[in-house]
Every structure is written in structure tokens, then in C-alpha cells.
Design an enzyme around this catalytic site. Structure first.
Site, PDB file in Angstrom:
ATOM      1  N   HIS A   1       0.847  -1.200   0.000  1.00 20.25           N
ATOM      2  CA  HIS A   1       0.000   0.000   0.000  1.00 20.25           C
ATOM      3  C   HIS A   1       0.883   1.250   0.000  1.00 20.25           C
ATOM      4  O   HIS A   1       2.019   1.206   0.458  1.00 20.25           O
ATOM      5  CB  HIS A   1      -0.854   0.077   1.274  1.00 20.25           C
ATOM      6  CG  HIS A   1      -1.700  -1.107   1.554  1.00 20.25           C
ATOM      7  ND1 HIS A   1      -3.043  -1.140   1.291  1.00 20.25           N
ATOM      8  CD2 HIS A   1      -1.403  -2.313   2.109  1.00 20.25           C
ATOM      9  CE1 HIS A   1      -3.542  -2.303   1.678  1.00 20.25           C
ATOM     10  NE2 HIS A   1      -2.558  -3.040   2.176  1.00 20.25           N
TER      11      HIS A   1
ATOM     12  N   GLU B   1       2.245  -0.848   4.714  1.00 16.97           N
ATOM     13  CA  GLU B   1       1.945   0.533   4.319  1.00 16.97           C
ATOM     14  C   GLU B   1       3.264   1.292   4.162  1.00 16.97           C
ATOM     15  O   GLU B   1       4.143   1.210   5.022  1.00 16.97           O
ATOM     16  CB  GLU B   1       1.083   1.217   5.376  1.00 16.97           C
ATOM     17  CG  GLU B   1      -0.343   0.715   5.440  1.00 16.97           C
ATOM     18  CD  GLU B   1      -1.244   1.346   4.383  1.00 16.97           C
ATOM     19  OE1 GLU B   1      -0.725   2.163   3.569  1.00 16.97           O
ATOM     20  OE2 GLU B   1      -2.445   1.029   4.370  1.00 16.97           O
TER      21      GLU B   1
ATOM     22  N   HIS C   1      -2.621  -2.973  -3.474  1.00 21.66           N
ATOM     23  CA  HIS C   1      -4.001  -2.753  -3.048  1.00 21.66           C
ATOM     24  C   HIS C   1      -4.915  -2.585  -4.259  1.00 21.66           C
ATOM     25  O   HIS C   1      -6.058  -3.046  -4.271  1.00 21.66           O
ATOM     26  CB  HIS C   1      -4.067  -1.520  -2.148  1.00 21.66           C
ATOM     27  CG  HIS C   1      -5.278  -1.493  -1.266  1.00 21.66           C
ATOM     28  ND1 HIS C   1      -5.540  -0.447  -0.403  1.00 21.66           N
ATOM     29  CD2 HIS C   1      -6.297  -2.363  -1.100  1.00 21.66           C
ATOM     30  CE1 HIS C   1      -6.672  -0.688   0.235  1.00 21.66           C
ATOM     31  NE2 HIS C   1      -7.151  -1.835  -0.162  1.00 21.66           N
TER      32      HIS C   1
END
Length: 824
Positions: A47, A119, A181
Site C-alpha cells: 500500500h 503501508e 491494493h
């Protein structure tokens, strides 16, 4: 195994006897490893945060809505408090982090349960254009501009090290299960974006990539014969994406292809399937799913061989006119006098013929048995146009071409469809009773109307009455009401069903892209469940699918509850596909339903890959020269003053109704229908179209001509007949069209219409009548709803304008027929 059971029984007995004396804290569990197991973690998802470090921490740690297993900061981030980058572990890998959301990959859904999420702090800058609406705002839409920054090299070093560490602990994460994602949620997400270094990770042993030589082999082949859309959709799903094979470039395909390109072709993110994109998909399958690649390639070869022989049938070759024929005809009958003959519609003293020589020097050309006096010899590739006004007659005319010389040469002969002629000035003193009725109603407070009548290819009546707008936003009379003009645009309400959706369906049927006898699911694969699989396209057209008259999506107080509430077009589409319940069984009885045409509008969009508005405006109206027939006109540069007003206080029925976001001003240039406006962003198969009588007159003549106007053919005459012929059990309906039948719809068509007459009405106060037997079209557009709302004796709400004869359709239509039949 028996010894283990005996030991356990003894242990339980001892614990029972010594309760309170000895603690049984340790269970006697002996390891007996099974070979039948798998690892929980199957996927690694990348992500970007789209926000800086501190905001990322707030979102992923403190606010409780989102999380991930790891967070990797970015150098030179002012909100990052440390001098050197370090990986932050937010959630233990054995626990479920909330990072994937509604997701799908390789047959599994809701990947939070089976994935590790990383992330990475990276902040793109995205903007919507000013014309963007809720319906058009998607992650990969053309009206969105995103600038994606490069990733920090130090971040990527940490990411590679972390990923390798994760892969060592989780051997079920294969190369094709390391995804972004956007790969697992392409309709919602575009991270980690096209600048994410997927190829660099691949070279470090992380993730999948194709071999360049294999890519080139597929590309060379696909350049010669590109795979069809359905095959590429199937290949993308085989690789892992959540995409249904529809055979058309629909929204899901655009989103998935955009996500795929960002991952594997980041230098060309177009959302379009081309030979390079197809080659990349197949090169990946060849490398990681070789058996499945072979199966798909076998299908490709079969489709290539069959497609080559049928290639011409899939090409849209427009027909320029009602006759557009090469003579001598290529397909010849053994009945000699059947060949080289055509029929065409015309009117006495009108019509043209266009001739192009294809090496022909001379020919004998006859119209209605009379030989045309045409200068010969012809010059090759020259185009000749001659008037037929001395040869034509009203109705059907004949064309015959003989003696095309020299042998082996040809002529291209075109005869355009009839165009309208405005002779309304000639009939100014006609229709006196019609004028008297409408003018008296206006004098008695009916708001206004425009009437146009077409007879035998001529406009013989074209008049405006009363006012386009009489009230201000507070409901008070204007001191200077706006006069109605012939060119005033009207919200034609349910006439949209016919002059947008039905025309589109008839065009698609003519092109072989629609079969009304197939299941709806054939065109809308996600239309399923609760018996939807059994419903045919025809059922929607005949209002026999089993739906109730409407679902009031726009308010949570709708009859079906809050779960069917939507003021978002995409959500409404999903509700229509698989949430709106049936009120009765299929073919139990015909119940007129807006839901049917909402679904048909979606079907047009799926088949064409275009919005319904874009398709009809660009593929039907524009070729006919119509510029005043359109959806959402105020967004397309039109001014409110060009429109007839409808309800005075929005959708409030004089202040008696209320719901979220309800308009409370005079509606003018905005579709009145609540479902179309609030729940479908102004574009729907059942309502939303605006037009003028002049534009509708052209569409009326198009229908009377059998499907064309001038040199433009929109649909074939055979398809028109299929749509307007009476239904077997109810001759007051065709496919969508209402029919006069044997007098069942006198309130609409009056008592004089022929049994072949067809048309529709619109809730705002519009009516159309097309009567082929009389070569007649009538369009009455009123703004009957631009009037006060009152309660009748039974307590029902009623618009004052609908109490007048002009607002009830049938009386005006009756008087028009009388004027014509009595020769007034």
C-alpha cells in the site's frame, strides 16, 4: 493411540479426586504432527498511505478505523521524528490487520484474514475535474488527474529486506500473491501507484514479472490478431483479478486493466485493452500458470479461425440511406425478376438518388417504371446526384437497375430516407378546435404547451401556448411569466424510455449486439440470485419480469427499507442488479415498472461500454443533426431559461414531502424524477431526457421511415417491426412501446388512432403518438406539473395542471385526428 487415551483418562480422574489440593495447570498434550496443514498467510499486499508519517500513524494506530502489519516511513518527511528510517510493526503477523477491506485475489475474498499488509509513506496529489459527479468519480476515471511521486530508495531497501523476511516465514506466499491494493480492489484503490518499483522487487526475488522474450512472442501474435475482450477478461481472472467475462469494455474492465497496467505496464496506464496489455497478461500466465495459459491459447486459436471467416459480420458498416446498394447485386436469386430491384419510401415531388460509378460507363435506371434521363457515360469514382421529384409518389416507390456496362463493372446507388419539410405556415388556419381547447385551458390557468404534428413527411402543425414558467421559488406568481416558445426544451420523463433507451436497444439489435430473447444475465453477469437468472431481456421490455412499479431509492423511508436507500449512482446500480426484490413471479402479469427500464439502461451501458447519455447523444442524436436532445443539459452549457419548468417547490409536493437533499426550488433544466436525479445522477433508462418538439419530430419521422432519416440509418425496419408488434396476450403493448391496439389506451391515443399506432407518455405532461397507417406523428409537450398541488375529495395529492383536458393527453390527440380525418 489407545495408550494416549488411557493416560488422559487417568489424568482427569486424578484431577477430579484432588481438586482443591493440586492445581492441574498443565495439560498433558503430546505432539503428533500431521502432514495435512497449510499456512494462514497466503498474500502480501503493498500500500501507499497517501498521507505523511504522522497522519499515517494517527490513521493506522490511534484512530481505530484502519491498520496494517507494518509501516515504512519516508526520508525528508517533516512529520517523521527520527533521523534514520526504521520499520514500524503495528500488528503482529499472527493477527488480523484491517488493511485490505473488500478485496479479491485468486478466488479468495476479504483478504484481511489471509494477508500481511505493508503501508509505505508516499503522497500522490490527485484532483477531479469540475464536471466530475459521484457517478463518474472512480479511481481510474479520465476526469481524475493524479501526480505520483517516486519512492524513496531507502524505503525500498527496507521494504525488500522486510519482504524477504516475511516470505521466509510464510512459504505459501508465491510470487503471484505479492500484490498491490489496487490489484485486489481495483474499483476502489489505485495504490501503490504506477511509480512503485515492482520490477526492482522482482529482481530482488520478490513478486512476479514476465520474461521479455515471451512478452514479445505474444505481442507479435496479438498485433496480427488481437484477442477478443472476453478472452482477455478471462485471462485476467485466471491470473487473479476480480473480473467477470462480459465481452465488453465496461467499468469493471477499465478498472482492472488500469490496475494491471500500473503493476506490469506502468509506462502506459490507459485502462484500454490493447495487444501489449494482452501480451503481458498471457506472458505472466505462461510463466506462472502454464497449463491455464495453454487452455486460453487454444480458445484464442479457435476464436481466431472462426473470427476470420465472420470478421465482416462484426464490423459496423453504416448504411447511408434506405437504399445503399451495389448493382448488379452480389447475392442473386434464381428467380430472375427478383434481382436488381429495391423498394423505397418517398413522397410525391420529393427525393433524390445518388450514383457512384465503380468502373461502370452506363446503366438503365428505373424509378416507378420510368427510366431516368441521366447523362452517360459515367466517369469512374465520380458521384452523381439527381432529383426524383418528377418520378416519386407518396408511399412505396420502386427502383430497378439494368444493363450495367461494361460487364463486370458496378454502380453504387443510394436513396436517402425522407427528411421533414416544414409546411406549418400553409396550415395556419387548420386545427382551430385544438387551438381553442389549449388556449382556453391556458386562460383558465393551465401553464403551457407546445404541439407539433407530422403528416406525410411534412410538419403541418407547430405551435406554442401559454408559459414556460409562471412561479418563483417561493410559489408566488411571477410578475412577468416566461412565455412558452416552440424551441423550449422539456423534461420528457418516461418518453425517455422510448426515445433514448428503446432507440438504443433497437440500434444494438440491428447491429447483432443484442438479442431480446436471451437472459438478462447474458449481458449483466452480476444480475443473479432469487430467480434473476431466468429473466429475459424481453421480460423487462414487456414489464413482466415481476418488479413492482418503482423503488423509491432516494429516501430511507422507501417501502423496502433503509437497505434499499441510495443517493449514489454506483450503489443504486448494485442494488438494481441483485438487491431489488421481485413483487411477483415472472410472466404472472404486466406491471409497468421504472425498475425494468433502469436495468435496460444499464444493459445498454454494459454492451456499449459507454454511459447511456454518451451513447444516445453521440451515436444516435448527433448523426441525425439533433443538438437539443440530451441528458443533464445544465451541465452541458444550456441555460435554465431554455426549459419549461416543472414542479414549483422541488420534489416537496407543495411542502408536504421531505427527504435528505431534497430540492425546494422551481425545477427547470433538471430532471424531475426523484430516482433519476438523486439516485442515478440524472442519467437513467426510465427518465432524464430533455428534448424539443422539433427534435422529436425528426425521431418521429425516423420511425415512420422504418429506421432512418436522410442518409443515416439508426436501426433496421425488421427490428422496428419486432419492437412495435403487439404482444401475444396484450396488444396494447409492444416491446416497451405502448400501442393503441383495439382501443384499450384511448386515454392516450384517442378513439381514431389505427390499431398500429404506438407511442408513450411522460409523467411531466408529455405524449407521443406514431401512427404508420396515417403516416402521422403527434408530439404534445406540456409542463402540466408546473402548477399548484391540491388535495382531491379522497385526500390524494393532485397537480392542478393535470385536471385540464390539455394535461390529460387524449382530448388533444382526438382533436388532432379529427382535423386531419375531416380535412380541416
Amino acid at each position: 493411540m489407545k495408550k494416549l487415551i488411557v493416560n488422559w483418562q487417568r489424568f482427569v480422574l486424578i484431577c477430579t479426586l484432588t481438586v482443591g489440593i493440586v492445581s492441574c495447570a498443565t495439560l498433558p498434550i503430546n505432539a503428533l504432527p500431521s502432514h495435512n496443514f497449510g499456512y494462514r498467510v497466503k498474500f502480501l499486499v503493498m500500500h501507499f498511505t497517501a498521507i505523511d508519517y504522522q497522519n499515517s500513524v494517527d490513521a493506522l494506530v490511534d484512530e481505530g478505523g484502519l491498520s496494517a502489519h507494518y509501516l515504512i516511513p519516508e526520508s525528508n518527511d517533516a512529520s517523521y521524528p527520527h533521523s534514520s528510517l526504521e520499520i514500524l510493526k503495528l500488528v503482529d503477523e499472527n493477527k488480523r490487520a484491517w488493511h485490505a477491506g473488500n478485496s479479491f485475489w485468486q478466488g479468495r475474498r476479504e483478504l484481511n484474514d489471509s494477508s500481511i499488509g505493508i503501508e509505505i509513506v508516499n503522497v500522490p496529489e490527485c484532483h477531479w475535474d469540475k464536471q466530475a459527479t459521484n457517478k463518474t468519480k472512480t479511481e481510474h476515471s479520465d476526469n481524475r488527474l493524479c501526480v505520483f511521486p517516486d519512492y524513496d530508495p531507502k524505503q525500498i531497501e527496507l521494504l525488500i529486506a522486510l519482504s524477504k523476511d516475511i516470505l521466509q516465514r510464510n512459504p505459501d506466499i508465491s510470487p503471484t500473491r505479492i500484490v498491490g491494493h489496487s490489484d485486489i480492489a481495483p474499483a476502489r484503490k489505485n495504490d501503490p501507484g504506477p511509480r512503485f518499483p515492482w520490477h526492482e522487487l522482482y529482481k530482488a526475488g520478490i513478486g512476479a514479472w514476465y520474461d521479455n522474450d515471451t512478452l514479445d512472442e505474444y505481442w507479435q501474435r496479438f498485433t496480427l490478431y488481437q484477442p477478443n475482450i472476453g478472452l482477455v477478461q478471462s485471462a485476467l481472472r485466471t491470473y487473479g483479478y476480480d473480473i467477470l467475462e462480459t465481452g465488453i469494455v465496461d467499468d469493471q474492465t477499465h478498472d482492472v486493466v488500469s490496475a494491471f497496467q500500473m503493476h506490469f505496464l506502468p509506462w502506459q496506464v490507459t485502462g484500454q485493452i490493447d495487444s501489449k496489455t494482452a501480451a503481458a497478461v498471457f506472458a505472466l500466465l505462461d510463466k506462472y500458470f502454464a497449463y491455464k495459459a495453454k487452455t486460453l491459447m487454444a480458445r484464442y486459436i479457435e476464436e481466431q479461425s472462426s473470427g476470420a471467416s465472420n470478421e465482416a459480420s462484426f464490423q459496423d458498416i453504416p448504411k447511408h440511406g434506405q437504399v445503399d446498394q451495389i448493382f448488379p447485386m452480389q447475392e442473386r436469386s434464381t428467380r430472375v425478376l427478383v434481382n436488381d430491384r429495391e423498394r423505397f419510401k418517398s413522397y410525391q415531388g420529393r427525393g433524390d438518388i445518388i450514383i457512384s460509378s465503380l468502373n461502370a460507363k452506363q446503366a438503365d435506371i428505373y424509378v416507378n417504371g420510368q427510366k431516368l434521363n441521366i447523362t452517360q457515360p459515367f466517369t469512374n469514382d465520380e458521384r452523381y446526384q439527381y432529383s426524383l421529384k418528377r418520378r416519386t409518389q407518396d408511399g412505396i416507390n420502386t427502383l430497378r437497375v439494368d444493363n450495367v456496362l461494361p460487364e463486370g463493372s458496378n454502380l453504387q446507388v443510394t436513396i436517402p430516407f425522407p427528411r421533414l419539410v416544414d409546411n406549418s405556415a400553409k396550415y395556419q388556419t387548420s386545427f382551430k378546435q385544438v387551438d381553442a381547447l389549449i388556449e382556453q385551458d391556458v386562460a383558465d390557468d393551465f401553464p403551457g404547451a407546445v404541439l407539433l404534428v407530422v403528416k406525410d413527411g411534412q410538419i403541418i402543425k407547430r405551435s406554442a401556448y401559454g408559459y414556460a414558467r409562471k412561479y418563483d421559488d417561493s410559489g408566488e406568481l411571477l410578475s412577468q411569466p416566461a412565455k412558452m416558445r416552440i424551441g423550449t426544451l422539456f423534461d420528457i420523463a418516461s418518453n425517455t424510455k422510448m426515445f433514448a433507451t428503446n432507440l438504443a436497444l433497437m440500434k444494438l439489435a440491428s447491429e447483432g449486439k443484442l438479442n431480446v430473447n436471451l437472459a438478462i444475465q447474458h449481458y449483466l453477469p452480476d444480475y443473479k440470485g432469487a430467480g434473476r437468472e431466468t429473466r429475459l431481456v424481453r421480460d423487462l421490455l414487456t414489464h413482466t419480469a415481476g418488479y413492482a412499479p418503482q423503488v423509491r431509492f432516494f429516501t430511507p423511508d422507501n417501502e423496502l427499507g433503509k437497505s434499499l436507500y441510495s443517493q449514489d449512482a454506483k450503489r443504486t446500480d448494485q442494488l438494481l442488479l441483485n438487491r431489488v426484490p421481485f413483487a411477483m413471479g415472472r410472466n404472472v402479469k404486466a406491471v409497468y415498472s421504472d425498475t425494468d427500464y433502469m436495468l435496460l439502461g444499464m444493459l445498454v451501458e454494459r454492451i456499449t461500454g459507454m454511459g447511456l447519455d454518451a451513447y444516445v447523444e453521440n451515436q444516435i442524436y448527433r448523426p441525425l443533426g439533433l443538438s437539443n436532445t440530451l441528458f443533464n443539459p445544465l451541465r452541458k452549457g444550456r441555460a435554465k431559461g431554455e426549459f419549461a419548468a416543472t414542479e414549483i417547490q422541488g420534489n416537496s409536493r407543495g411542502g408536504r414531502v421531505s427527504f435528505n437533499n431534497m430540492r425546494q426550488y422551481v425545477l427547470q433544466g433538471e430532471v424531475h424524477d426523484e430516482k433519476a436525479f438523486y439516485s442515478l445522477d440524472g442519467v437513467a433508462g426510465h427518465a432524464g431526457l430533455f428534448s424539443t418538439v422539433d427534435d422529436l419530430a425528426v425521431l418521429g419521422q425516423l420511425l415512420l421511415n422504418g429506421g432512418g432519416y436522410g442518409e443515416t440509418e439508426v436501426f433496421e425496419e425488421a427490428v422496428l417491426q419486432q419492437f412495435i408488434k403487439p404482444e401475444e396476450h396484450d396488444d396494447s403493448f409492444g416491446l416497451g412501446w405502448r400501442r393503441a391496439g383495439h382501443g384499450q389506451n384511448k386515454w392516450h391515443f384517442g378513439p381514431y388512432a389505427s390499431a398500429q399506432a404506438y407511442g408513450h407518455t411522460g409523467w411531466t405532461g408529455t405524449v407521443s403518438v406514431i401512427d404508420p397507417e396515417y403516416d402521422l406523428a403527434i408530439f404534445l409537450l406540456t409542463n402540466a406539473r408546473h402548477s399548484k398541488v391540491q388535495e382531491d375529495s379522497n385526500g390524494h395529492l393532485e397537480f392542478a395542471g393535470k385536471t385540464f383536458e390539455t394535461g390529460k393527453y387524449g382530448s388533444v390527440i382526438s382533436l388532432v385526428y379529427e382535423a386531419i380525418l375531416n380535412g380541416e
